[in-house]
Scaffold this active site. Structure first.
Site, PDB file in Angstrom:
ATOM      1  N   SER A  68       0.834  -1.199   0.000  1.00 14.35           N
ATOM      2  CA  SER A  68       0.000   0.000   0.000  1.00 14.35           C
ATOM      3  C   SER A  68       0.880   1.265   0.000  1.00 14.35           C
ATOM      4  O   SER A  68       1.640   1.453  -0.945  1.00 14.35           O
ATOM      5  CB  SER A  68      -0.954  -0.065   1.203  1.00 14.35           C
ATOM      6  N   ASP A 103     -10.502  -3.863  -4.782  1.00 17.46           N
ATOM      7  CA  ASP A 103      -9.797  -2.975  -3.845  1.00 17.46           C
ATOM      8  C   ASP A 103     -10.337  -1.554  -3.998  1.00 17.46           C
ATOM      9  O   ASP A 103     -10.136  -0.917  -5.033  1.00 17.46           O
ATOM     10  CB  ASP A 103      -8.292  -3.024  -4.179  1.00 17.46           C
ATOM     11  N   HIS A 111      -8.472  -4.572  -0.338  1.00 15.54           N
ATOM     12  CA  HIS A 111      -7.159  -3.973  -0.097  1.00 15.54           C
ATOM     13  C   HIS A 111      -6.278  -4.833   0.815  1.00 15.54           C
ATOM     14  O   HIS A 111      -5.091  -4.553   0.965  1.00 15.54           O
ATOM     15  CB  HIS A 111      -7.365  -2.581   0.513  1.00 15.54           C
TER      16      HIS A 111
HETATM   17  C1  MLT Z   1      -1.460   5.846  -0.061  1.00 15.95           C
HETATM   18  O1  MLT Z   1      -1.922   6.780   0.551  1.00 15.95           O
HETATM   19  O2  MLT Z   1      -0.278   5.668  -0.264  1.00 15.95           O
HETATM   20  C2  MLT Z   1      -2.461   4.916  -0.608  1.00 15.95           C
HETATM   21  O3  MLT Z   1      -3.624   5.594  -0.818  1.00 15.95           O
HETATM   22  C3  MLT Z   1      -2.757   3.724   0.183  1.00 15.95           C
HETATM   23  C4  MLT Z   1      -2.775   3.918   1.654  1.00 15.95           C
HETATM   24  O4  MLT Z   1      -1.717   3.898   2.225  1.00 15.95           O
HETATM   25  O5  MLT Z   1      -3.842   4.043   2.263  1.00 15.95           O
END
Ligand code: MLT
Length: 201
Positions: A102, A152, A183
């Site tokens: 992520s 996701d 996710h």
């Molecule tokens: C981010 O902010 O890098 C992505 O949206 C995913 C997350 O970390 O929630």
């Protein structure tokens, strides 16, 4: 940067750079290293940005809307940290594979977007396109594994597809693995990453 370094049992194996998701810490992904490459050294880093107390690797203005200036600065900060860590711990600077989830996958992708030789390869679990409209460095044959969820809500399918195209456009060799989930990071995508990495040796 706050981090954990664990020396591996086989110096030929790549050092795994572990990069957690929003709200995580440097301990979160340690079990992944065991599954993906148990003999590797591990450098697991905590993001320096806090969002309501949650560590991240760069600021965002809203969900999915990144602060690009901060992203660029933090990308350089992490890249420089890899240089100094390799000196400090004596691992091969030219043999680092990032494993990010992520937000951690997004900063790893940003390193690929900015630096030709910073990462030997990358495993990106649920990434997004970190930034658009820039020319990528030559990523000739840099191996990249992307895993993503077809449902996701945070990282839509189109983000993984566009990221694959951009990286391939710079010469990288990209494999995408789909999970029929959201996710969350699943065991089966981590196993698929391990199989992919084993095939690269
Ligand atoms: C981010 O902010 O890098 C992505 O949206 C995913 C997350 O970390 O929630």
């Amino acid at each position: 940067m706050k981090h954990i370094f664990k020396k591996g049992t086989n110096e030929q194996m790549p050092t795994l750079l572990l990069l957690h998701g929003t709200g995580g810490t440097e301990t979160d992904l340690l079990p992944l290293a065991e599954l993906i490459s148990p003999q590797s050294s591990v450098l697991s880093v905590r993001g320096n940005v806090l969002e309501n107390g949650m560590p991240r690797f760069f600021r965002r203005l809203a969900e999915g809307v990144f602060d690009i200036e901060d992203l660029k600065e933090r990308t350089k900060e992490l890249h420089d940290f890899l240089d100094s860590s390799a000196d400090e711990y004596g691992f091969d600077r030219n043999n680092i594979i990032a494993v990010g989830y992520s937000n951690g996958a997004n900063i790893a992708a940003s390193i690929l977007f900015h630096y030709a030789n910073s990462l030997k390869g990358a495993i990106l679990h649920h990434p997004m396109v970190p930034l658009r409209g820039m020319e990528l460095p030559d990523l000739n044959e840099v191996p990249v594994f992307i895993s993503a969820g077809t449902n996701d809500p945070i990282c839509p399918r189109s983000e993984s597809e566009e990221l694959k195209e951009l990286l391939e456009g710079a010469g990288a060799s990209v494999q995408v693995h789909w999970e029929n989930y959201g996710h969350q990071l699943t065991r089966s995508e981590v196993d698929a990453a391990a199989v992919w990495l084993a095939g690269k040796k």
